[in-house]
Design an enzyme around this catalytic site. Structure first.
Site, PDB file in Angstrom:
ATOM      1  CD  GLU A 250       1.957 -10.038  -6.100  1.00 25.66           C
ATOM      2  OE1 GLU A 250       1.352  -9.394  -5.162  1.00 25.66           O
ATOM      3  OE2 GLU A 250       2.049  -9.638  -7.248  1.00 25.66           O
TER       4      GLU A 250
ATOM      5  CD  GLU B  16      -3.136  -9.611  -8.290  1.00 27.58           C
ATOM      6  OE1 GLU B  16      -3.491  -8.456  -8.004  1.00 27.58           O
ATOM      7  OE2 GLU B  16      -3.211 -10.452  -7.195  1.00 27.58           O
TER       8      GLU B  16
HETATM    9  C1  LIG Z   1      -7.286  -8.680  -3.266  1.00 23.36           C
HETATM   10  C2  LIG Z   1      -6.103  -8.217  -3.758  1.00 23.36           C
HETATM   11  C3  LIG Z   1      -6.228  -7.596  -5.249  1.00 23.36           C
HETATM   12  C4  LIG Z   1      -5.203  -6.572  -5.488  1.00 23.36           C
HETATM   13  N1  LIG Z   1      -3.915  -7.140  -5.547  1.00 23.36           N
HETATM   14  C5  LIG Z   1      -2.913  -6.733  -4.570  1.00 23.36           C
HETATM   15  S1  LIG Z   1      -2.932  -5.806  -3.404  1.00 23.36           S
HETATM   16  C6  LIG Z   1      -1.188  -5.825  -2.810  1.00 23.36           C
HETATM   17  C7  LIG Z   1      -0.503  -6.448  -4.088  1.00 23.36           C
HETATM   18  C8  LIG Z   1       0.311  -5.602  -4.965  1.00 23.36           C
HETATM   19  O1  LIG Z   1      -0.638  -4.633  -5.340  1.00 23.36           O
HETATM   20  C9  LIG Z   1       0.714  -6.396  -6.092  1.00 23.36           C
HETATM   21  O2  LIG Z   1       1.504  -5.547  -7.177  1.00 23.36           O
HETATM   22  C10 LIG Z   1      -0.394  -6.981  -6.959  1.00 23.36           C
HETATM   23  O3  LIG Z   1       0.216  -7.722  -7.845  1.00 23.36           O
HETATM   24  C11 LIG Z   1      -0.952  -8.097  -6.019  1.00 23.36           C
HETATM   25  N2  LIG Z   1      -1.635  -7.332  -4.736  1.00 23.36           N
END
Ligand SMILES: CCCC/N=C1\SC[C@@H]2[C@H](O)[C@H](O)[C@@H](O)CN12
Length: 654
Positions: free
Chosen positions: A264, A186
């Protein structure tokens, strides 16, 4: 599937018929077919239905159980991260043993006939301590994490030159089960948007893994701009409440052709201490999956089995205030934290069975559970009484307080000590400027607990004391930020505290090795308590107890305790925070316990206040959704015999 072996050896290892069926390493392939918007596995159309589980949140003895349950659920692949900080605790020191044996986990997945989507980072988020980055990176305080900062890239290169050659033989086209590898995580959600950094990573992966392996990125819809990179296959992540059509349409701007992929798909969500327990409904999750499978998309469900943040491994978020993640990573996932199938699993399996064959045969039954107690713990002693054992090298002196990172203390606790330079008769304000307590400080004067300072929450106490009184501040690292714009989440006292008008200087820092003490030094002769008052604040409690029958999985319940850390037979079970919730129990895998009358030992470090009756219980069900207000009603709802049972009784293992 074993990694690449000379074909003659392979043919010796496998029955001839199977050898003829299995494609040889030189014909194995996993490719994107842009003409037909699909994957090809060994030249045949392929779609993966995958689930995430994290080997670093599941003890090794339970890996096979979890993987077989995932295979039985109809998955043909699993997805997992590799946390850098789990394998390189100090620069140049590597650990791939026991529950860190990544290759063993890959092999277990292969034996369960599961392909692997690997996500080695270097940053992984995952609600894991510092998003998987090692905290020793912060020994260079000016380092710019997740950028082309030369100091950061040098550490990344060094780490990947150890890790990637280990996984090379496990790439699918080399005879292994890894079909694709994610670059970063991300990245589009990170403020830096440093394309040089992403290109460096892509180049490193290509140099060490070759040209054949499929490399991809994953971003939320808002992150695609900075997170995607030419040459890396672009995928998205979103949950059941999101607009699938809108997000896949946006994805097509980056990947006009090739399979749609949700890397995911959220089956549940994470929990923060002090916030309500998160859930996602079975109907919403199954409906969303079915809609994606109808489109021919490949999907990874995050999480399929969440597991546990044992020890100090939880991460944290910042949403207005610092929010540490709970010890349980149950995630309301299809397989519960204790490894039990949930209604969500069966519902998802039904959906998957509409699109591809699912294994027949019964799912292994839920694991045996047990109840025990209540057990009455006894006071071992105040934390200060063990300072010599907790900090055998002695304190570090500095005019100003030093951070955990500066003294190379990664996790847990550090004691900061100074002496009052004048007598204070009237209660006088005591605080740390600029929200400088990271993250909780338990304050004592001459061993008497004064109260807690908490990051973003409580920033002032009022103290009195004598000239020469000891002012002790036990600082707890509650886990470094795992998401957000700044992962440089230094821990400890970031500023010198102020008492009245005086900036306090001349500090002794005691980095505490509590796990070693609990493992090796207890039971001890009770140390002499040098103060007149009874110990209060950070104190150790313990109990040795037999389990008369067999053992079962169980859930440690700590009614009336406030906040602390628990060890079972020397294993650091994680943090409890009964006062905050929503988690009220800690999962205890049965393999931690000794059966048939052998002695077990539970040790608690209670940081604040001990209940009048210092008792704990082992329940046969978890309590994950009970914030402190709800908790009292929950206590009342527990059956009277559960609460009032006498001392250790024969197990009701079943
Ligand atoms: C709006 C969500 C942004 C943060 N991303 C998240 S919160 C739960 C999941 C895990 O952390 C995962 O590791 C992230 O890649 C995506 N994600």
């Amino acid at each position: 599937m074993a990694p690449k072996k000379p074909s003659c050896l392979r043919s010796l290892l496998l029955p001839l018929s199977l050898t003829l069926l299995l494609p040889q390493a030189d014909t194995r392939s996993f490719l994107v077919d842009r003409d037909h918007d699909r994957f090809l596995l060994d030249g045949a159309p392929f779609r993966y239905v995958s689930g995430s589980l994290h080997y670093f949140r599941v003890p090794r003895v339970l890996w096979t159980d979890r993987l077989l349950k995932m295979r039985w659920s109809g998955l043909n692949a699993i997805q997992f991260y590799v946390p850098w900080n789990y394998h390189e605790p100090q620069p140049g020191v590597y650990n791939f043993n026991g529950s860190r044996d990544l290759i063993a986990f890959l092999n277990e997945a292969a034996l369960a006939n599961l392909l692997v989507i690997l996500r080695p980072g270097p940053y992984i988020c995952a609600e894991w301590e510092m998003g998987g980055l090692p905290s020793w990176l912060l020994q260079k305080p000016e380092i710019h994490l997740r950028t082309s900062d030369p100091d950061f890239l040098a550490a990344v290169d060094s780490w990947f030159k150890v890790l990637l050659p280990k996984i090379y033989p496990w790439l699918y086209h080399n005879g292994g089960n890894i079909i694709s590898i994610q670059v970063e995580n991300e990245y589009g959600s990170y403020r830096a948007c440093d394309f040089s950094y992403m290109r460096h990573l892509a180049g490193l992966f290509r140099a060490l893994l070759g040209e054949k392996i499929l490399l991809f990125t994953t971003d939320g819809p808002e992150g695609l701009k900075c997170g995607s990179l030419q040459g890396l296959y672009t995928t998205v992540d979103f949950g059941p409440a999101d607009n699938m059509t809108k997000i896949f349409t946006l994805l097509r701007k980056y990947e006009p052709h090739g399979p749609l992929v949700n890397s995911e798909y959220y089956t549940g969500w994470l929990d923060y201490w002090g916030q309500n327990h998160s859930t996602r409904s079975v109907s919403a999750v199954t409906k969303g999956l079915e809609n994606m499978l109808k489109l021919g998309a490949s999907v990874n469900m995050y999480m399929f089995h969440g597991g546990t943040n044992f020890g100090y491994w939880n991460g944290a978020d910042k949403k207005g205030r610092f929010l540490p993640i709970t010890t349980s990573y149950d995630y309301d996932a299809p397989i519960s934290e204790a490894g039990d199938p949930t209604p969500k699993l069966f519902a998802l399996r039904d959906v998957i069975s509409k699109f591809q064959e699912v294994p027949l045969g019964p799912l292994p039954p839920p694991s045996p559970k047990m109840m025990l107690g209540p057990l009455t713990l006894h006071l071992v002693g105040h934390l200060l009484a063990f300072l010599d054992l907790l900090c055998p090298r002695g304190p570090i002196h500095s005019i100003l307080p030093m951070t955990f990172e500066a003294v190379k203390q990664d996790h847990g606790f550090m004691l900061y000590r100074t002496y009052m330079t004048y007598t204070i008769f009237e209660p006088t304000p005591f605080w740390v400027p600029h929200n400088g307590v990271h993250d909780r400080a338990y304050v004592m004067v001459d061993g008497v607990f004064q109260g807690v300072l908490e990051r973003n929450m409580r920033d002032k106490l009022f103290l009195t004391g004598q000239l020469g009184s000891k002012l002790d501040i036990l600082v707890e690292n509650m886990g470094r930020l795992s998401f957000g714009s700044n992962s440089s989440d230094f821990k400890g006292l970031l500023e010198p505290p102020i008492l009245g008008q005086t900036i306090l200087t001349q500090w002794l820092m005691f980095p505490l090795k509590i796990d070693n003490l609990v493992k090796w030094w207890f039971p001890l002769q009770l140390p002499k308590w040098p103060y007149p008052q009874a110990p209060s604040g950070p104190t150790f409690y313990s109990k040795t107890f037999p389990i008369l029958g067999s053992v079962g999985d169980t859930f440690l319940y700590l009614p009336g305790w406030t906040k602390g850390q628990v060890w079972i037979n020397g294993f650091n079970l994680g943090r409890y925070w009964t006062k905050q919730g929503p988690q009220q129990t800690l999962y205890v895998p049965r393999f931690l316990l000794f059966p048939r009358g052998a002695l077990n030992k539970i040790t608690l470090l209670e940081l604040e206040n001990v209940p009048l009756q210092p008792q704990v219980q082992f329940l046969d069900k978890p309590i994950l959704n009970s914030t402190s207000t709800l908790h009292r009603t929950h206590i009342n709802s527990l059956s009277a015999d559960t609460l009032s049972a006498s001392e250790p009784m024969e197990l009701s293992g079943h």
